[in-house]
Design an enzyme around this catalytic site. Structure first.
Site, PDB file in Angstrom:
ATOM      1  N   ASP A 138       9.317  -0.478 -31.637  1.00 61.60           N
ATOM      2  CA  ASP A 138       8.023  -0.772 -32.266  1.00 61.60           C
ATOM      3  C   ASP A 138       6.935   0.202 -31.828  1.00 61.60           C
ATOM      4  O   ASP A 138       5.761  -0.151 -31.756  1.00 61.60           O
ATOM      5  CB  ASP A 138       7.563  -2.219 -31.956  1.00 61.60           C
ATOM      6  CG  ASP A 138       8.630  -3.225 -32.298  1.00 61.60           C
ATOM      7  OD1 ASP A 138       9.248  -3.072 -33.353  1.00 61.60           O
ATOM      8  OD2 ASP A 138       8.857  -4.151 -31.498  1.00 61.60           O
ATOM      9  N   HIS A 177      11.006  -1.208 -39.391  1.00 54.69           N
ATOM     10  CA  HIS A 177       9.884  -0.279 -39.336  1.00 54.69           C
ATOM     11  C   HIS A 177       8.873  -0.733 -40.363  1.00 54.69           C
ATOM     12  O   HIS A 177       9.242  -1.109 -41.458  1.00 54.69           O
ATOM     13  CB  HIS A 177      10.305   1.125 -39.758  1.00 54.69           C
ATOM     14  CG  HIS A 177      11.359   1.711 -38.898  1.00 54.69           C
ATOM     15  ND1 HIS A 177      11.180   1.927 -37.565  1.00 54.69           N
ATOM     16  CD2 HIS A 177      12.593   2.128 -39.190  1.00 54.69           C
ATOM     17  CE1 HIS A 177      12.278   2.467 -37.072  1.00 54.69           C
ATOM     18  NE2 HIS A 177      13.151   2.590 -38.036  1.00 54.69           N
TER      19      HIS A 177
HETATM   20  P1  GDP Z   1       8.718   1.240 -35.372  1.00 56.15           P
HETATM   21  O1  GDP Z   1       9.827   0.259 -35.439  1.00 56.15           O
HETATM   22  O2  GDP Z   1       8.794   2.123 -34.172  1.00 56.15           O
HETATM   23  O3  GDP Z   1       8.565   2.005 -36.636  1.00 56.15           O
HETATM   24  O4  GDP Z   1       7.389   0.416 -35.190  1.00 56.15           O
HETATM   25  P2  GDP Z   1       6.806  -0.788 -36.074  1.00 56.15           P
HETATM   26  O5  GDP Z   1       6.789  -0.436 -37.475  1.00 56.15           O
HETATM   27  O6  GDP Z   1       7.440  -2.073 -35.680  1.00 56.15           O
HETATM   28  O7  GDP Z   1       5.348  -0.891 -35.459  1.00 56.15           O
HETATM   29  C1  GDP Z   1       4.392  -0.009 -35.683  1.00 56.15           C
HETATM   30  C2  GDP Z   1       3.224  -0.725 -36.355  1.00 56.15           C
HETATM   31  O8  GDP Z   1       2.075  -0.001 -36.076  1.00 56.15           O
HETATM   32  C3  GDP Z   1       3.341  -0.751 -37.868  1.00 56.15           C
HETATM   33  O9  GDP Z   1       2.694  -1.903 -38.345  1.00 56.15           O
HETATM   34  C4  GDP Z   1       2.605   0.517 -38.288  1.00 56.15           C
HETATM   35  O10 GDP Z   1       2.044   0.436 -39.593  1.00 56.15           O
HETATM   36  C5  GDP Z   1       1.527   0.550 -37.284  1.00 56.15           C
HETATM   37  N1  GDP Z   1       1.074   1.869 -36.880  1.00 56.15           N
HETATM   38  C6  GDP Z   1       1.799   3.012 -36.685  1.00 56.15           C
HETATM   39  N2  GDP Z   1       1.003   3.990 -36.221  1.00 56.15           N
HETATM   40  C7  GDP Z   1      -0.233   3.436 -36.114  1.00 56.15           C
HETATM   41  C8  GDP Z   1      -1.488   3.923 -35.642  1.00 56.15           C
HETATM   42  O11 GDP Z   1      -1.631   5.059 -35.208  1.00 56.15           O
HETATM   43  N3  GDP Z   1      -2.538   3.045 -35.669  1.00 56.15           N
HETATM   44  C9  GDP Z   1      -2.423   1.759 -36.098  1.00 56.15           C
HETATM   45  N4  GDP Z   1      -3.480   0.973 -36.075  1.00 56.15           N
HETATM   46  N5  GDP Z   1      -1.246   1.269 -36.524  1.00 56.15           N
HETATM   47  C10 GDP Z   1      -0.185   2.090 -36.524  1.00 56.15           C
END
Ligand code: GDP
Length: 427
Positions: free
Chosen positions: A12, A40
């Site tokens: 995440d 994701h």
């Molecule tokens: P992953 O499994 O590593 O892709 O992570 P997730 O998708 O579970 O969690 C990342 C969350 O953070 C998602 O809701 C993204 O839209 C959000 N996100 C990613 N980068 C950023 C950022 O730079 N700022 C903010 N506020 N949200 C982000």
């Protein structure tokens, strides 16, 4: 050339967003491990999507999205996911599935559920997607490869043989009903018809693509600390989360992986059980959870609240090292703009001794965080595109962490969208 996007921590970290962003300049995106047990979240011009199986490159029309042999393939979930994005206006992506990928069987999902129930309070916090029983069977050599769906004789024989032992578990260990081989065979015929249009000899396809000079992105799921060898065993996932495994789970030569982008989130979150040294609790955690990510830190697959903590330099340094990091993408930094002060975990105290080396699990359980408190920047940094335009305390936070972990932070993500990214030139 091959690039990998992987996580440094518990997952995440925002890998989906970074992969989606990097996919713009890639030709092929490959999932190489894991299954539909994690997700994701991606925000782009089509809307907000939670992907569990498809690679994060599916939103571009110029890319090919591949499910590699290392993935735990849940066929109905894949097919539903394709439908769920095309129903929302995304053009039908080009998808290939390795003929060597193995299939999550209906009994894997049941066994995962029953085992977690049996373990009760000692459970692993599994998402009950069948991933652990799936990988156990893969290495016990009783898994089903996609290619086997197309050979009726092998399939039938194997279904009967494997169900013999599964049914002993169902009836004697879990006191549940037996699974009928003919019904399972019927389900597998449906799976065969669903997957047929996508099946491909993926390693041969990638070999050709690399010879033609194409760019391949390997997309990891979860992060270093969930790796079965190098993570917080046994509270880990069942397949390797490391970039190195990308070579195996996609079928490319290891020396082709030239760039390893390790994603680190500006604070910590974790799901499931296991030691989490920089964890915070109560109102402090609730506030970060509410503000975190894009709409709160809740599991993309399960919706369950994530455990929250401060940035952990010890875990992240280790996480980056095991990935073989060439670049760190530092994400979700915008979320911290509300804090007056931001604690960062810079060491672990274990039996009275402070260390910055990430220990084995038995020692990790005893570790207490050593915190360094940095000043916050108390402002909204979304929309900023130049590193020098970030508030001074924000730059200090990034540079402090970069020094502690020892790997270059070349990208800073300050929002969930594709364009919310700051490249640090000359890094
Ligand atoms: P992953 O499994 O590593 O892709 O992570 P997730 O998708 O579970 O969690 C990342 C969350 O953070 C998602 O809701 C993204 O839209 C959000 N996100 C990613 N980068 C950023 C950022 O730079 N700022 C903010 N506020 N949200 C982000």
């Amino acid at each position: 050339m091959v690039k990998a996007v992987v996580g440094a921590n518990w997952g995440d970290e925002g890998k989906g967003k970074i992969t989606d962003m990097m996919a713009e300049k890639a030709d092929i995106i490959v999932r190489f491990q894991g299954g539909a047990n994690a997700g994701h979240t991606i925000v782009n011009n089509y809307g907000k999507f939670a992907l569990h199986t498809l690679p994060s490159g599916v939103f571009y029309s110029h890319t090919t999205s591949i499910i590699g042999n290392g993935v735990a393939l849940n066929i109905p979930i894949l097919i539903n996911e394709i439908k769920s994005i095309t129903d929302r206006g995304v053009p039908m992506p080009k998808i290939l599935v390795s003929d060597r990928a193995q299939i999550v069987m209906p009994y894997h999902i049941l066994l995962d559920q029953y085992e977690e129930e049996r373990l009760g309070k000692n459970s692993f916090g599994s998402t009950k997607s069948g991933i652990a029983p799936f990988y156990s069977d893969k290495f016990a050599k009783i898994g089903f490869q996609v290619s086997e769906l197309f050979d009726e004789e092998i399939l039938k024989d194997k279904v009967y043989r494997v169900l013999e032992t599964k049914n002993i578990l169902f009836t004697h260990l879990y006191h549940k009903e037996e699974m009928q081989p003919e019904a399972l065979l019927e389900t597998l015929h449906e799976y065969r018809d669903m997957i047929a249009p996508y099946v491909c000899d993926v390693s041969a396809f990638l070999d050709k693509a690399l010879k033609e000079g194409k760019t391949v992105l390997l997309e990891g799921q979860l992060g270093t600390l969930k790796d079965p060898d190098h993570g917080i065993y046994p509270m880990v996932t069942s397949s390797s989360t490391l970039a190195a495994y990308g070579a195996i789970g996609a079928g490319v030569p290891p020396y082709e992986i030239k760039e390893i982008v390790t994603v680190c989130k500006a604070y910590s979150s974790a799901v499931g059980a296991g030691a989490f040294v920089s964890e915070i609790f109560g109102e402090e955690a609730d506030e970060l959870r509410r503000r975190g990510g894009d709409g709160g830190e809740y599991g993309a697959t399960t919706g369950r609240p994530r455990r929250m903590g401060w940035f952990d330099c010890v875990a992240s340094k280790y996480g980056c090292r095991l990935q073989g990091t060439t670049d760190v993408a530092f994400t979700v930094l915008d979320v911290l703009g509300y804090l007056d002060e931001i604690p960062v975990c810079t060491g672990y105290e274990i039996d009275g001794v402070v260390t910055t080396e990430f220990p084995v699990t038995a020692k990790l359980e005893k570790a207490k965080p050593v915190l360094t408190v940095l000043k916050g920047w108390k402002s909204d940094i979304r929309g900023i595109r130049e590193y020098d335009a970030l508030p001074e305390n924000c730059r200090k936070y990034i540079e402090f962490i970069e020094e502690q972990i020892g790997y270059p932070i070349t990208m800073v993500s300050n929002g969930p969208g594709r364009d919310d990214i700051i490249y640090r030139k000359g890094k």
